[in-house]
Design a protein around this motif. Structure first.
Motif, PDB file in Angstrom:
ATOM      1  N   GLY A 118      33.177  20.194  26.434  1.00 13.60           N
ATOM      2  CA  GLY A 118      32.050  20.313  25.504  1.00 13.60           C
ATOM      3  C   GLY A 118      31.770  21.759  25.135  1.00 13.60           C
ATOM      4  N   SER A 119      31.809  22.680  26.126  1.00 17.23           N
ATOM      5  CA  SER A 119      31.513  24.087  25.811  1.00 17.23           C
ATOM      6  C   SER A 119      32.603  24.692  24.940  1.00 17.23           C
ATOM      7  CB  SER A 119      31.296  24.883  27.093  1.00 17.23           C
ATOM      8  OG  SER A 119      32.523  25.106  27.739  1.00 17.23           O
ATOM      9  N   VAL A 120      33.871  24.313  25.191  1.00 20.15           N
ATOM     10  CA  VAL A 120      34.968  24.831  24.357  1.00 20.15           C
ATOM     11  C   VAL A 120      34.810  24.324  22.930  1.00 20.15           C
ATOM     12  CG1 VAL A 120      37.456  24.680  23.941  1.00 20.15           C
ATOM     13  CG2 VAL A 120      36.617  25.177  26.232  1.00 20.15           C
ATOM     14  N   LEU A 121      34.533  23.015  22.777  1.00 19.36           N
ATOM     15  CA  LEU A 121      34.355  22.449  21.437  1.00 19.36           C
ATOM     16  C   LEU A 121      33.175  23.108  20.725  1.00 19.36           C
ATOM     17  CD1 LEU A 121      35.027  18.645  22.018  1.00 19.36           C
ATOM     18  CD2 LEU A 121      36.485  20.307  20.861  1.00 19.36           C
ATOM     19  N   ARG A 122      32.088  23.359  21.467  1.00 19.92           N
ATOM     20  CA  ARG A 122      30.899  23.976  20.867  1.00 19.92           C
ATOM     21  C   ARG A 122      31.219  25.384  20.375  1.00 19.92           C
ATOM     22  NH1 ARG A 122      26.692  27.078  22.629  1.00 19.92           N
ATOM     23  NH2 ARG A 122      24.741  26.777  21.488  1.00 19.92           N
ATOM     24  N   GLU A 123      31.952  26.168  21.187  1.00 15.88           N
ATOM     25  CA  GLU A 123      32.335  27.519  20.767  1.00 15.88           C
ATOM     26  C   GLU A 123      33.188  27.480  19.506  1.00 15.88           C
ATOM     27  OE1 GLU A 123      34.226  30.003  23.742  1.00 15.88           O
ATOM     28  OE2 GLU A 123      32.587  29.540  25.129  1.00 15.88           O
ATOM     29  N   HIS A 124      34.161  26.556  19.477  1.00 13.99           N
ATOM     30  CA  HIS A 124      35.017  26.450  18.290  1.00 13.99           C
ATOM     31  C   HIS A 124      34.195  26.063  17.065  1.00 13.99           C
ATOM     32  CE1 HIS A 124      39.228  27.054  19.397  1.00 13.99           C
ATOM     33  NE2 HIS A 124      38.817  26.752  20.619  1.00 13.99           N
ATOM     34  N   TYR A 125      33.242  25.144  17.249  1.00 13.01           N
ATOM     35  CA  TYR A 125      32.408  24.704  16.129  1.00 13.01           C
ATOM     36  C   TYR A 125      31.565  25.864  15.595  1.00 13.01           C
ATOM     37  CZ  TYR A 125      28.766  22.318  13.544  1.00 13.01           C
ATOM     38  OH  TYR A 125      27.887  21.930  12.566  1.00 13.01           O
TER      39      TYR A 125
END
Ligand SMILES: [Zn+2]
Length: 138
Positions: A118-125
Motif C-alpha cells: 500500500g505505501s509503495v502504491l501510494r508513493e507511486h500514485y
C-alpha cells in the motif's frame, strides 16, 4: 510581375513551387500589400483547415469513451472480487482449527505485506499526480 494567383499562393505556402519561382514570389510579396494580405488570409484558412482535419471525428472518439468507461468498470470488478476473497480468506482462516500463534504470525506477515504494498502504491500514485507530463502521449 503580375499579382500572385491563388493557386500559386497555395503551392508557395505548401512549399511546392520551384526555388526560382518561390524566390520571385517572395520578392513580389515584399513590395505588394495586396498579395501579402492574400497570403495572411490563405495561411489562416490553411491553419483552420488543418485543425479541422486533425480534430477527432465522432468515429474516432469511441476508443477514448470506451477507455474511460471500461477501465473503471474493470478496476471496480477487480477490487470488489479481491475484497470478497480477502474477507472470505480471513474469516475461514480465523475459524480454522489452527493454533493461535500460527494465526497471529501469518496474520502479521499478511498485514505487513499489505502495508508495504500500500505505501509503495501510494508513493507511486503521488509521484504520478505531481508529474507535469502525465498527459503527454508517447
Ligand atoms: Zn501582388
Amino acid at each position: 510581375m503580375e499579382h500572385v494567383t491563388h493557386e500559386e499562393l497555395m503551392r508557395w505556402l505548401d512549399e511546392e513551387l520551384p526555388l526560382e519561382r518561390a524566390a520571385a514570389l517572395a520578392e513580389h510579396m515584399e513590395r505588394c500589400t495586396e498579395c501579402r494580405r492574400e497570403r495572411v488570409v490563405f495561411e489562416t484558412l490553411g491553419g483552420e483547415l488543418r485543425m479541422a482535419v486533425d480534430a477527432p471525428s465522432p468515429g474516432q472518439a469511441w476508443p477514448g469513451v470506451q477507455k474511460r468507461i471500461s477501465r473503471p468498470i474493470g478496476w471496480g470488478l477487480f477490487v470488489v472480487g479481491l475484497a470478497v476473497w480477502v474477507v472470505y480468506g480471513v474469516v475461514s482462516y480465523a475459524l480454522s482449527p489452527i493454533a493461535l500463534w500460527e494465526k497471529l504470525a501469518s496474520g502479521g506477515i499478511a498485514i505487513g505485506l499489505a502495508m508495504l504494498l500500500g505505501s509503495v502504491l501510494r508513493e507511486h500514485y503521488l509521484a504520478w499526480r505531481k508529474d507535469p507530463y502525465r498527459h503527454v502521449q508517447r
